[in-house]
Scaffold this motif. Sequence first.
Motif, PDB file in Angstrom:
ATOM      1  N   ARG A 156       0.846  -1.185   0.000  1.00  0.00           N
ATOM      2  CA  ARG A 156       0.000   0.000   0.000  1.00  0.00           C
ATOM      3  C   ARG A 156       0.887   1.241   0.000  1.00  0.00           C
ATOM      4  O   ARG A 156       1.842   1.342   0.765  1.00  0.00           O
ATOM      5  N   THR A 157       0.544   2.180  -0.878  1.00  0.00           N
ATOM      6  CA  THR A 157       1.372   3.360  -1.102  1.00  0.00           C
ATOM      7  C   THR A 157       0.520   4.610  -0.936  1.00  0.00           C
ATOM      8  O   THR A 157      -0.613   4.670  -1.425  1.00  0.00           O
TER       9      THR A 157
ATOM     10  N   THR B  50      -2.757   3.708  -3.277  1.00  0.00           N
ATOM     11  CA  THR B  50      -2.634   2.765  -4.389  1.00  0.00           C
ATOM     12  C   THR B  50      -1.755   1.597  -3.954  1.00  0.00           C
ATOM     13  O   THR B  50      -1.067   1.662  -2.942  1.00  0.00           O
ATOM     14  N   TRP B  51      -1.804   0.542  -4.750  1.00  0.00           N
ATOM     15  CA  TRP B  51      -0.914  -0.600  -4.519  1.00  0.00           C
ATOM     16  C   TRP B  51       0.178  -0.540  -5.578  1.00  0.00           C
ATOM     17  O   TRP B  51      -0.105  -0.566  -6.778  1.00  0.00           O
ATOM     18  N   GLU B  52       1.420  -0.433  -5.126  1.00  0.00           N
ATOM     19  CA  GLU B  52       2.558  -0.277  -6.032  1.00  0.00           C
ATOM     20  C   GLU B  52       3.640  -1.297  -5.687  1.00  0.00           C
ATOM     21  O   GLU B  52       3.718  -1.784  -4.555  1.00  0.00           O
TER      22      GLU B  52
ATOM     23  N   SER C  75      11.889   4.489  -3.503  1.00  0.00           N
ATOM     24  CA  SER C  75      11.412   5.789  -3.956  1.00  0.00           C
ATOM     25  C   SER C  75       9.954   6.032  -3.595  1.00  0.00           C
ATOM     26  O   SER C  75       9.524   7.180  -3.457  1.00  0.00           O
ATOM     27  N   LYS C  76       9.202   4.965  -3.432  1.00  0.00           N
ATOM     28  CA  LYS C  76       7.780   5.114  -3.097  1.00  0.00           C
ATOM     29  C   LYS C  76       7.510   4.933  -1.606  1.00  0.00           C
ATOM     30  O   LYS C  76       6.353   4.978  -1.171  1.00  0.00           O
ATOM     31  N   HIS C  77       8.579   4.713  -0.825  1.00  0.00           N
ATOM     32  CA  HIS C  77       8.492   4.606   0.636  1.00  0.00           C
ATOM     33  C   HIS C  77       7.498   3.526   1.077  1.00  0.00           C
ATOM     34  O   HIS C  77       6.823   3.670   2.094  1.00  0.00           O
ATOM     35  N   ASN C  78       7.385   2.472   0.297  1.00  0.00           N
ATOM     36  CA  ASN C  78       6.425   1.421   0.645  1.00  0.00           C
ATOM     37  C   ASN C  78       7.088   0.068   0.865  1.00  0.00           C
ATOM     38  O   ASN C  78       6.423  -0.962   0.860  1.00  0.00           O
TER      39      ASN C  78
END
Length: 960
Positions: free
Chosen positions: A623-624, A659-661, A666-669
């Motif tokens: 989850r992002t 969103t799910w990424e 870079s997306k901190h997820n």
Amino acid sequence: MRYTLIRCAPKGSPKRYLPAFYARNFSQTAVPGEGHEYGYQTRQGAERELRGPKKPKAYVLSMFPYPSGALHMGHVRVYTISDALSRYHRMKGYDVLHPMGWDAFGLPAENAAMERGIDPRKWTLDNIRRMKQQLKQMGVEFDWDREFMTCSPQFYKHTQRLFLKLYKKGLAYQDDAMVNWDPVDKTVLANEQVDSNGISWRSGAKVEQRRLKQWFFRITAFAESLYKDLDFLAKDGHWPNRVLSMQRHWLGRSSGAKITFEVYDQQRVTPVEIFTTRPDTLFGVQYLALSTKHPLVLKAAQSSRELRNFLAAISDLPDDTKKGFRLTGLSAANPVDHTVNRDAHHRLPVFVAPYVVNDYGEGAVMGVPAHDERDFEFWHEQGETNIRRVIESTGTESPDEGDKNSDGAQHRAFTARGVLNDRCGKYQGLLSDVAATQIVKDLQLQNRSARPLISWRLRDWLVSRQRYWGTPIPIIHCPQCGVVPVPEDQLPVELPVLEEDRGSQTGNPLEKAADWVKTSCPNCHGPASRDTDTMDTFVDSSWYYLRFMDPHNDTELFSLRAVAEYKAVDAYVGGVEHAILHLLYSRFIYKFLSTEGLIPQFTSKAPQEPFRTLYTQGMVRARTFSDPSDGRFLRPNEISHADTTNPLIKSSGKKPLITWEKMSKSKHNGVDPISCIEKYGSDATRAHILFSAPISETLDWDEAKITGIQRWFQRIERVVSAAEDTLSQSPSSLDEASPPPFSLWLRQGPSNFSDSVIDTLLTINTTVKSINSTLSTNIYALNSTVSDLIKLTNHLHSQTDAITTTLPRDPNLPAHRAVQLFHWGTSCLLRMLAPIVPALAENSWRRLPYSPNTAKASPPAITKSIFETEFPEPVVDTRILEKVQKLRKGFTCTVQINGKVRFSVDVSPPEGEGKGLEEEIVGRVLGTDVGRGWLRERNEWEKRKRVVVVKGGRLVNVVF
């Protein structure tokens, strides 16, 4: 071994002594390293004793990792899958090879070391040590005695040996070529390492085109077998269709013809060869298009400033541009038009077109706007509207293939095959395929240089890299002798030790290592220099799977004996992102080594392929959160979860976009798998990642759902405790290799069983059959295995109270058989759990006494490891199972008293006939609560006058 008294069962149950480390690890909430380490040593020791020539071999391999320094959830997923396969096959009696190594060379390590001012060796080795410890915390069993790293001279000596074998066969060569140059990493990239937007897959830089002398492997020499043998890999789903399609597309086999067009300028005629898959459209050619690097274009640019400006501006155009530049001084003759040599007005215009690939055919294509969508768009972009159509529909095309407006004008290309029209002379009326063959044949007879040809999109593999951290190319350049291979007895050519702090140096550091570069020629012994390029890291991974078969062989890549023992990888597990590069190169090298006699031909029916079965797992997403105002990805500490159902951005109080990424820094997820293992235990993490999605699909990581796995583990604990307590009190014993005689019991008649016992037997048998099927032939449904195990656990858990409260002392009583079945079910459950959750299964297994004396020993006798036992097989044959299923197909019996319907009950069908049938039905009715209430309590059963059973037992009338 030290023993500790711990409570592993509900209060009031017997005390059990277990090895001390179980006390620390059974809960699965502590760091499980110690318990797993014990299990690994047990398995290794047992394997050494059991390994022998009589055991069948199985080679299970997961794609070895680049040592970045930290595992991510993608690693956890792939290694859990391979570990489950390995453990399963070991319990099925196979001698399993499940090795691990490190893909340790490459640009990321070199760049990271440069940033930190340290040697890449130190950076790489430190990362390997950390990741190896993390792998052990995962509870994964690898054959660590076969471990190697590709950056070790002991390994890359053999990679250099492989290079020399290719060189001696003319399959490794050096040539000037236009190459993809990464201006950030200062190195050459293979075509496969540049995305569709011309961006480097590593640095993200816009790739430039440069002409350099490079080393290539002639993979095109094996194009036909690489393509043809994909059909073998497709059989029975051994390789995923998605991967097969990607490989076919990259190989790009096109069946067509090479045709020569004559190009005219004011002084000469130049033949230009084109390749086409549609010779049937030759009469529709309206222009010739040349690539930007074609010799005629480069020559024309010398005298045309306008053309030079056009060429300079191409890099700013989009990839799908249909811009073009007409070469006004050139025209082309269509070989099927015999009037062009007499009349220049019939000749074709020639364009420079960026869409023409430099190395497709000869960098030239024929333009057929009527029958090629790209050509149609290009032609219209040049302002041309005249369309020369030569193929008509046969009337069998789908409606969406219509290509004309209501006024009859062609609004798009007609690309289907059809029938040639009256513009095609003597070929009018022929179907496309027939006409294509005949046109090429006629042009051959007229000596117009047309010939059938198979063309390939595949290009030779560019293996040169202008960086330090890779395998040195074992070539010496001598002013007198030219290119000279390094003698094998001088291998390895080792990398020199460079200054650790290279600061902001760019380019190839080996070129600056003068002492290393200077050497002597092996032939003339005069001064010479080493080749300063290193090999693409895909060369290392193209053969590493073979090295695992014989990792300590110092004199050759591997021995024939070792390869004959394992042959190929039986199950290969990894990411679909390697569907083209790694897998294609590995197949090429395996086939080459086979032609060299280094890999024996195992069967005449199967082609030489390195990976018999390929399993590709989907990515892991998380989850992002992002800011809706600017799209910026938010760090976890920027989000408030005060309301767990409504997260908010702390700084603004607004709702973030969720969103799910794919997990990334870079997306901190990103999710640290080790912190998850330390929090929940490795088994819970493994089970959750397997259960959450089929392995080929994307997995959306949701840590909150691990609590469901923990509750399942608690039910397993209660099932094991019930089995532990009842086994310790039972006069009988249970050998896990010998199930109770269920078939014998069933043949003695269904009266020996209650419905619950039959239901339990069916549940166990069905689960065992299903899990064996999944782990042996359908690993993509591995999530269903966890689901099946949860269902079996729930079924056994529902019986724990009844099992522990009533334990008949006579083993011959039917009720005791229910207890024995429960014990057997628990044994099957734990053994099927073992590949999925090894620590929990092992710890639980050792709590179960398998003879009356085991429970009384102090300290107790330790049973053998669960991984030394056999994986369960179905215990009831098909005929008996069908009988059991028949017993389960009960029917409703309606009971009348003195002619009036009073109640109905469900009963199983009787086995007897006549008087025996009546007695069975009546007995079953009386065996129910409602039957006893009506027939014994409300009426006096003993004073009945008559009992009539009709309709096979479906109706009973009792007369009092």
